[in-house]
Design a protein around this motif. Structure first.
Motif, mmCIF file in Angstrom:
data_model
loop_
_atom_site.group_PDB
_atom_site.id
_atom_site.type_symbol
_atom_site.label_atom_id
_atom_site.label_comp_id
_atom_site.label_asym_id
_atom_site.label_seq_id
_atom_site.Cartn_x
_atom_site.Cartn_y
_atom_site.Cartn_z
ATOM 1 N N VAL A 1 0.759 -1.238 0.019
ATOM 2 C CA VAL A 1 0.030 0.144 -0.050
ATOM 3 C C VAL A 1 0.896 1.159 0.153
ATOM 4 N N LEU A 2 0.546 2.080 -0.899
ATOM 5 C CA LEU A 2 1.347 3.550 -0.827
ATOM 6 C C LEU A 2 0.286 4.414 -0.684
ATOM 7 N N SER A 3 0.450 4.822 0.914
ATOM 8 C CA SER A 3 -0.318 5.757 1.370
ATOM 9 C C SER A 3 -0.163 7.318 1.082
ATOM 10 N N CYS A 4 -1.026 7.887 0.733
ATOM 11 C CA CYS A 4 -0.915 9.373 0.251
ATOM 12 C C CYS A 4 -1.430 10.190 1.215
ATOM 13 N N GLY A 5 -2.250 9.731 2.296
ATOM 14 C CA GLY A 5 -3.112 10.592 3.252
ATOM 15 C C GLY A 5 -4.201 11.393 2.836
ATOM 16 N N ILE A 6 -4.442 12.684 3.115
ATOM 17 C CA ILE A 6 -5.684 13.370 2.673
ATOM 18 C C ILE A 6 -5.376 13.990 1.409
ATOM 19 N N LEU A 7 -5.810 13.504 0.203
ATOM 20 C CA LEU A 7 -5.910 13.998 -1.147
ATOM 21 C C LEU A 7 -6.863 14.041 -1.846
ATOM 22 N N PRO A 8 -7.047 14.799 -2.642
ATOM 23 C CA PRO A 8 -8.019 15.028 -3.700
ATOM 24 C C PRO A 8 -8.510 13.703 -4.577
ATOM 25 N N THR A 9 -9.666 13.285 -4.966
ATOM 26 C CA THR A 9 -9.791 12.129 -5.893
ATOM 27 C C THR A 9 -9.132 12.343 -7.003
ATOM 28 N N PRO A 10 -9.109 13.277 -7.876
ATOM 29 C CA PRO A 10 -8.343 13.321 -9.178
ATOM 30 C C PRO A 10 -7.042 13.053 -8.974
ATOM 31 N N ALA A 11 -6.417 13.576 -7.802
ATOM 32 C CA ALA A 11 -4.796 13.412 -7.680
ATOM 33 C C ALA A 11 -4.630 11.797 -7.443
ATOM 34 N N VAL A 12 -5.501 10.900 -6.748
ATOM 35 C CA VAL A 12 -5.373 9.836 -6.683
ATOM 36 C C VAL A 12 -5.466 8.930 -8.036
ATOM 37 N N ALA A 13 -6.466 9.530 -8.858
ATOM 38 C CA ALA A 13 -6.527 8.858 -10.243
ATOM 39 C C ALA A 13 -5.256 9.090 -11.166
ATOM 40 N N TYR A 14 -4.635 10.416 -10.900
ATOM 41 C CA TYR A 14 -3.584 10.784 -11.591
ATOM 42 C C TYR A 14 -2.369 9.861 -11.091
ATOM 43 N N LEU A 15 -1.996 10.003 -9.690
ATOM 44 C CA LEU A 15 -0.955 9.343 -9.242
ATOM 45 C C LEU A 15 -1.035 7.489 -9.436
ATOM 46 N N THR A 16 -2.301 7.272 -9.458
ATOM 47 C CA THR A 16 -2.109 5.614 -9.679
ATOM 48 C C THR A 16 -1.376 5.422 -11.074
ATOM 49 N N ARG A 17 -2.063 6.113 -11.969
ATOM 50 C CA ARG A 17 -0.920 6.079 -13.604
ATOM 51 C C ARG A 17 0.631 6.374 -13.179
ATOM 52 N N ARG A 18 0.650 7.548 -12.619
ATOM 53 C CA ARG A 18 1.966 8.186 -12.632
ATOM 54 C C ARG A 18 2.844 6.998 -12.040
ATOM 55 N N VAL A 19 2.699 6.604 -10.904
ATOM 56 C CA VAL A 19 3.645 5.409 -10.103
ATOM 57 C C VAL A 19 3.351 4.040 -10.608
ATOM 58 N N ALA A 20 2.627 3.876 -11.439
ATOM 59 C CA ALA A 20 2.293 2.477 -12.064
ATOM 60 C C ALA A 20 1.645 1.581 -11.148
ATOM 61 N N ALA A 21 0.892 1.942 -10.365
ATOM 62 C CA ALA A 21 0.084 1.217 -9.182
ATOM 63 C C ALA A 21 -0.751 0.274 -9.861
#
Length: 336
Positions: free
Chosen positions: A70-90
């Motif tokens: 699990v890569l925990s990002c803490g409090i973060l907007p939904t669009p940020a999670v969508a972007y980061l998922t692709r960015r870090v190849a999760a």
């Protein structure tokens, strides 16, 4: 029992409908279905709800139980999670939030590795194995772990800022964070762009998230814009995937108006794909007529940003959204 996944993930009253036990089972099922040959890595973000840490712990335990990370990002907007998922190849991204719903609610929203919401068939596959007791369990050195992605907000703000041309220096902007997921990144972004930002309802307070504030109550923002003599204001909901604006005169600008202005601008630049905007049946006739006069077509779907997104991808459109403030620019993001 009806279908567990709704139009925007799994939602319910936290610790009553959406219990830690259910989230654990859901996490193990999702890890089983969404695992890849490269392993299982889930990127996780949440809003400020009081039940968030409890459900995050259950989901983290589930993924680790399945041998994932699990890569925990803490409090973060939904669009940020969508972007980061692709960015870090999760393998997947998960948001723990109930968006604009009351404080007692919470939800689980899952994104695929490409940053898009899961299609119905994948959600069905997760539900199919939800109650299986024979899913693999990691043992010994195979047990997974949790890591903190400490620069998640910075990476996302860098991404958004990279698409802005010029500076907003000299502008005064009010942002209503709704005591939710925008509390940190809003100031980071607007200050990066050069604006003077005035934040309201910007404490990460899960006891007040969406309460008499934010995009569902833009009158609060309207009054703040007038009080501060600001040039513009923007109000988000709890997970910051909606925005309602206010102009310098105090007029409230809803999602229809935002889509219309953006689409017409892009059309004049020759950058509006298919010369089309996708919206729902709730968008007003005025938007349709204004777009038509500008030579732009309006495609309608049933209510729900996932249906807007599906039609955009089918049709090749790059601008769409809802009157409620979900605005999707498919050239730059995979969700509102």
């Amino acid at each position: 029992m009806g279908r567990l996944f709704g139009t925007d993930g799994v939602r319910g009253v936290a610790n009553v409908d959406l219990t830690p036990e259910l989230v654990f089972r859901l996490g193990r099922a999702a890890a089983h279905v969404l695992s890849t040959d490269a392993g299982t890595r889930f990127l996780l973000g949440r809003d400020t709800r009081l039940s968030g840490p409890m459900l995050e712990a259950a989901l983290t335990a589930a993924v680790c139980s399945a041998g994932g990370t699990v890569l925990s990002c803490g409090i973060l907007p939904t669009p940020a999670v969508a972007y980061l998922t692709r960015r870090v190849a999760a393998s997947a991204g998960v948001v723990i939030s109930a968006s604009h719903n009351p404080i007692e609610d919470n939800g689980i929203k899952v994104f695929a590795s490409d940053g898009y919401k899961l299609p119905d068939a994948v959600e069905d596959a997760i539900e199919t194995v939800l109650d299986r007791h024979d899913l693999p369990r990691a043992v010994g050195r195979e047990v997974g772990g949790a890591e903190v992605l400490s620069d998640a907000a910075d990476i996302y703000v860098d991404h958004i800022a990279s698409h802005v041309v010029g500076s907003l220096g000299g502008m005064r902007v009010v942002v209503d964070c709704a005591y939710g997921a925008a509390c940190r990144v809003a100031a980071m972004l607007w200050e990066r762009l050069g604006a003077t930002v005035i934040l309201i309802n910007d404490e990460p307070d899960g006891a007040r998230i969406n309460v008499r504030c934010g995009s569902t109550n833009p009158e609060v923002l309207r009054q703040a814009v007038l009080q501060h003599g600001a040039d513009a204001g923007f109000a988000h909901d709890g997970d910051a995937d909606r925005v309602i604006a206010v102009d310098e005169t105090g007029s409230i600008i809803d999602g229809d108006a935002i889509m219309g202005v953006c689409a017409m601008y892009l059309h004049t630049q020759g950058r509006l794909a298919r010369r089309t905007v996708v919206a729902t049946v709730m968008s007003n006739l005025g938007l349709e007529l204004a777009l038509r006069r500008a030579g732009i077509a309006l495609e309608r779907t049933k209510v729900g940003d996932r249906y807007v997104l599906e039609r955009m991808r089918e049709f090749g459109a790059t601008v769409g959204g809802e009157q409620s403030g979900h605005i999707i620019f498919l050239d730059h993001a995979t969700t509102g």
